[in-house]
Design a protein around this motif. Structure first.
Motif, PDB file in Angstrom:
ATOM      1  N   ARG A 124       0.859  -1.187   0.000  1.00  0.00           N
ATOM      2  CA  ARG A 124       0.000   0.000   0.000  1.00  0.00           C
ATOM      3  C   ARG A 124       0.892   1.232   0.000  1.00  0.00           C
ATOM      4  O   ARG A 124       1.780   1.348   0.853  1.00  0.00           O
ATOM      5  CB  ARG A 124      -0.858  -0.032   1.262  1.00  0.00           C
ATOM      6  N   VAL A 125       0.699   2.109  -0.954  1.00  0.00           N
ATOM      7  CA  VAL A 125       1.425   3.376  -0.925  1.00  0.00           C
ATOM      8  C   VAL A 125       0.423   4.518  -1.011  1.00  0.00           C
ATOM      9  O   VAL A 125      -0.644   4.384  -1.613  1.00  0.00           O
ATOM     10  CB  VAL A 125       2.475   3.521  -2.061  1.00  0.00           C
ATOM     11  N   ALA A 126       0.765   5.616  -0.375  1.00  0.00           N
ATOM     12  CA  ALA A 126      -0.149   6.751  -0.355  1.00  0.00           C
ATOM     13  C   ALA A 126       0.638   8.054  -0.393  1.00  0.00           C
ATOM     14  O   ALA A 126       1.643   8.202   0.305  1.00  0.00           O
ATOM     15  CB  ALA A 126      -1.008   6.711   0.904  1.00  0.00           C
ATOM     16  N   GLY A 127       0.191   8.935  -1.265  1.00  0.00           N
ATOM     17  CA  GLY A 127       0.744  10.283  -1.320  1.00  0.00           C
ATOM     18  C   GLY A 127       2.210  10.359  -1.703  1.00  0.00           C
ATOM     19  O   GLY A 127       2.933  11.224  -1.219  1.00  0.00           O
ATOM     20  N   LEU A 128       2.644   9.449  -2.585  1.00  0.00           N
ATOM     21  CA  LEU A 128       4.071   9.468  -2.958  1.00  0.00           C
ATOM     22  C   LEU A 128       4.389  10.661  -3.844  1.00  0.00           C
ATOM     23  O   LEU A 128       3.729  10.912  -4.855  1.00  0.00           O
ATOM     24  CB  LEU A 128       4.450   8.202  -3.727  1.00  0.00           C
ATOM     25  N   HIS A 129       5.449  11.360  -3.451  1.00  0.00           N
ATOM     26  CA  HIS A 129       5.995  12.443  -4.269  1.00  0.00           C
ATOM     27  C   HIS A 129       7.472  12.173  -4.480  1.00  0.00           C
ATOM     28  O   HIS A 129       8.155  11.712  -3.567  1.00  0.00           O
ATOM     29  CB  HIS A 129       5.852  13.789  -3.561  1.00  0.00           C
ATOM     30  N   LYS A 130       7.961  12.451  -5.682  1.00  0.00           N
ATOM     31  CA  LYS A 130       9.395  12.328  -5.935  1.00  0.00           C
ATOM     32  C   LYS A 130       9.821  13.303  -7.021  1.00  0.00           C
ATOM     33  O   LYS A 130       9.216  13.363  -8.092  1.00  0.00           O
ATOM     34  CB  LYS A 130       9.741  10.893  -6.381  1.00  0.00           C
ATOM     35  N   SER A 131      10.849  14.080  -6.721  1.00  0.00           N
ATOM     36  CA  SER A 131      11.418  15.001  -7.703  1.00  0.00           C
ATOM     37  C   SER A 131      12.898  14.711  -7.852  1.00  0.00           C
ATOM     38  O   SER A 131      13.536  14.196  -6.932  1.00  0.00           O
ATOM     39  CB  SER A 131      11.270  16.454  -7.245  1.00  0.00           C
ATOM     40  N   GLY A 189      11.523  -0.416  -1.968  1.00  0.00           N
ATOM     41  CA  GLY A 189      12.443  -0.036  -0.896  1.00  0.00           C
ATOM     42  C   GLY A 189      13.827   0.367  -1.379  1.00  0.00           C
ATOM     43  O   GLY A 189      14.785   0.366  -0.609  1.00  0.00           O
ATOM     44  N   LEU A 190      13.930   0.732  -2.663  1.00  0.00           N
ATOM     45  CA  LEU A 190      15.239   1.083  -3.224  1.00  0.00           C
ATOM     46  C   LEU A 190      15.475   2.581  -3.318  1.00  0.00           C
ATOM     47  O   LEU A 190      16.605   3.016  -3.511  1.00  0.00           O
ATOM     48  CB  LEU A 190      15.375   0.495  -4.640  1.00  0.00           C
ATOM     49  N   LEU A 191      14.410   3.372  -3.200  1.00  0.00           N
ATOM     50  CA  LEU A 191      14.545   4.816  -3.424  1.00  0.00           C
ATOM     51  C   LEU A 191      13.593   5.567  -2.500  1.00  0.00           C
ATOM     52  O   LEU A 191      12.381   5.343  -2.539  1.00  0.00           O
ATOM     53  CB  LEU A 191      14.198   5.118  -4.898  1.00  0.00           C
ATOM     54  N   HIS A 192      14.139   6.438  -1.673  1.00  0.00           N
ATOM     55  CA  HIS A 192      13.316   7.221  -0.744  1.00  0.00           C
ATOM     56  C   HIS A 192      12.406   8.186  -1.493  1.00  0.00           C
ATOM     57  O   HIS A 192      12.884   8.955  -2.317  1.00  0.00           O
ATOM     58  CB  HIS A 192      14.219   8.062   0.172  1.00  0.00           C
ATOM     59  N   PRO A 193      11.114   8.194  -1.192  1.00  0.00           N
ATOM     60  CA  PRO A 193      10.261   9.244  -1.756  1.00  0.00           C
ATOM     61  C   PRO A 193      10.507  10.549  -1.004  1.00  0.00           C
ATOM     62  O   PRO A 193      11.032  10.529   0.108  1.00  0.00           O
ATOM     63  CB  PRO A 193       8.848   8.714  -1.497  1.00  0.00           C
ATOM     64  N   ASP A 194      10.133  11.681  -1.604  1.00  0.00           N
ATOM     65  CA  ASP A 194      10.242  12.969  -0.903  1.00  0.00           C
ATOM     66  C   ASP A 194       9.125  13.090   0.122  1.00  0.00           C
ATOM     67  O   ASP A 194       9.281  13.730   1.153  1.00  0.00           O
ATOM     68  CB  ASP A 194      10.133  14.130  -1.901  1.00  0.00           C
ATOM     69  N   ALA A 195       7.988  12.491  -0.198  1.00  0.00           N
ATOM     70  CA  ALA A 195       6.849  12.489   0.726  1.00  0.00           C
ATOM     71  C   ALA A 195       6.000  11.269   0.435  1.00  0.00           C
ATOM     72  O   ALA A 195       6.075  10.698  -0.651  1.00  0.00           O
ATOM     73  CB  ALA A 195       6.024  13.763   0.554  1.00  0.00           C
ATOM     74  N   GLY A 196       5.215  10.878   1.413  1.00  0.00           N
ATOM     75  CA  GLY A 196       4.319   9.741   1.240  1.00  0.00           C
ATOM     76  C   GLY A 196       4.850   8.508   1.945  1.00  0.00           C
ATOM     77  O   GLY A 196       5.988   8.497   2.417  1.00  0.00           O
ATOM     78  N   ARG A 197       3.989   7.495   2.020  1.00  0.00           N
ATOM     79  CA  ARG A 197       4.356   6.292   2.751  1.00  0.00           C
ATOM     80  C   ARG A 197       4.199   5.054   1.891  1.00  0.00           C
ATOM     81  O   ARG A 197       3.361   4.989   1.002  1.00  0.00           O
ATOM     82  CB  ARG A 197       3.444   6.134   3.975  1.00  0.00           C
ATOM     83  N   VAL A 208       7.987   1.156   5.087  1.00  0.00           N
ATOM     84  CA  VAL A 208       9.270   0.887   4.427  1.00  0.00           C
ATOM     85  C   VAL A 208      10.333   1.970   4.656  1.00  0.00           C
ATOM     86  O   VAL A 208      11.497   1.664   4.874  1.00  0.00           O
ATOM     87  CB  VAL A 208       9.055   0.686   2.908  1.00  0.00           C
ATOM     88  N   TYR A 209       9.917   3.236   4.616  1.00  0.00           N
ATOM     89  CA  TYR A 209      10.912   4.312   4.727  1.00  0.00           C
ATOM     90  C   TYR A 209      10.998   4.918   6.126  1.00  0.00           C
ATOM     91  O   TYR A 209      11.666   5.926   6.327  1.00  0.00           O
ATOM     92  CB  TYR A 209      10.653   5.362   3.642  1.00  0.00           C
ATOM     93  N   ALA A 210      10.307   4.275   7.081  1.00  0.00           N
ATOM     94  CA  ALA A 210      10.401   4.750   8.470  1.00  0.00           C
ATOM     95  C   ALA A 210      11.289   3.822   9.290  1.00  0.00           C
ATOM     96  O   ALA A 210      11.635   4.134  10.421  1.00  0.00           O
ATOM     97  CB  ALA A 210       9.008   4.831   9.085  1.00  0.00           C
ATOM     98  N   ILE A 211      11.663   2.683   8.727  1.00  0.00           N
ATOM     99  CA  ILE A 211      12.482   1.714   9.461  1.00  0.00           C
ATOM    100  C   ILE A 211      13.956   1.901   9.090  1.00  0.00           C
ATOM    101  O   ILE A 211      14.267   2.513   8.065  1.00  0.00           O
ATOM    102  CB  ILE A 211      12.030   0.261   9.169  1.00  0.00           C
TER     103      ILE A 211
END
Ligand SMILES: Nc1ncnc2c1ncn2[C@@H]1O[C@H](COP(=O)(O)OP(=O)(O)OP(=O)(O)O)[C@@H](O)[C@H]1O
Ligand SMILES: [Mg+2]
Length: 232
Positions: free
Chosen positions: A6-13, A56-64, A72-75
């Motif tokens: 489940r992903v929500a609100g993903l942003h990436k620039s 889990g290979l690339l941090h989003p700028d925002a979102g979970r 994934v990006y909080a651990i």
């Protein structure tokens, strides 16, 4: 049971200032067990970027991103690496098989790394080769296999640890139409008969037509595909 991913609100620039490129602008997605989700979109629309974030290979700028109950990006990075190794399977356009190893060994390897006993890794690899109609190629090295066979070995390798989700980035991108068709048929069967979840980035209208769900990445967002003709 809830969605496997489940992903929500993903942003990436990427880039800064005038060169800044907003690739993802609020992507939401849920994938259930046994579901194959096809992601279409023009070249540069962000399909690979999205798959990298999902895996889990690339941090989003925002979102979970929630996978196997983990944020994934909080651990910590080490836990994320473990999640990638055990819960995610990756298939790329190029197979990235190890040339010195046989098909069987290539498939066993991620299992051994994850701590499976050799006998169990071998059992799973042989079962997958059987599934892929490649039982008679178990002892062949990648260089002795056709492109389509190599990709089926790569899919088997992605499946050996029974991941929650397999992320495939244009897995048939380098294959001829008939090998592509065979590969797509196998992915769809795996989703139905083994309840395997897939997210497949693809330019193939054939797969988009037959996937349980097809979405299009457009202007940084995922939209339902209105008609396959939309992107032919
Ligand atoms: N590490 C990076 N640094 C800067 N820009 C990047 C980076 N990775 C991707 N991009 C840019 O982000 C955009 C999306 O790239 P991405 O690879 O996700 O597209 P894609 O949909 O997979 O395309 P294709 O169908 O050609 O594979 C492209 O414009 C690309 O140039
Ligand atoms: Mg790509």
């Amino acid at each position: 049971m809830g969605p496997v991913l489940r992903v929500a609100g993903l942003h990436k620039s990427f880039g800064r200032g005038a060169a800044r490129l907003e690739v993802l602008r609020g992507v939401d997605l849920e994938v259930d067990r046994g579901e194959l989700v096809a992601v279409a979109g023009t070249s540069g629309s962000g399909k690979s970027t999205l798959l990298h974030i999902l895996g889990g290979l690339l941090h989003p700028d925002a979102g979970r991103a929630i996978l196997a109950g983990a944020d994934v990006y909080a651990i910590p990075e080490r836990a994320r690496a473990r999640l990638r190794a055990l819960r995610v399977g990756f298939v790329f356009q190029m197979h990235h098989l190890l040339p010195e190893f046989t098909a069987l060994e290539n498939i066993m390897l991620p299992g051994l790394i994850a701590g499976l006993r050799e006998s169990e890794a071998r059992r799973r690899a042989l079962e997958l080769l059987e599934w892929m109609s490649l039982a008679d190629r178990a002892g062949h090295q990648p260089g002795e296999l056709s492109g389509g066979e190599q990709q089926r070995v790569a899919v088997s390798r992605a499946l050996v640890n029974a991941p929650d989700v397999v992320l495939a980035d244009e897995p048939s991108g380098n294959l001829d139409p008939s090998s592509s068709e065979t590969l797509h048929e196998l992915l769809l069967r795996l989703s139905r008969e083994r309840q395997q979840a897939f997210v497949v980035a693809t330019h193939s209208p054939g797969l988009a037509k037959r996937a349980q769900r097809t979405l299009v990445l457009k202007s940084g967002r995922l939209e339902p595909l209105a008609a396959v003709e939309e992107w032919l």
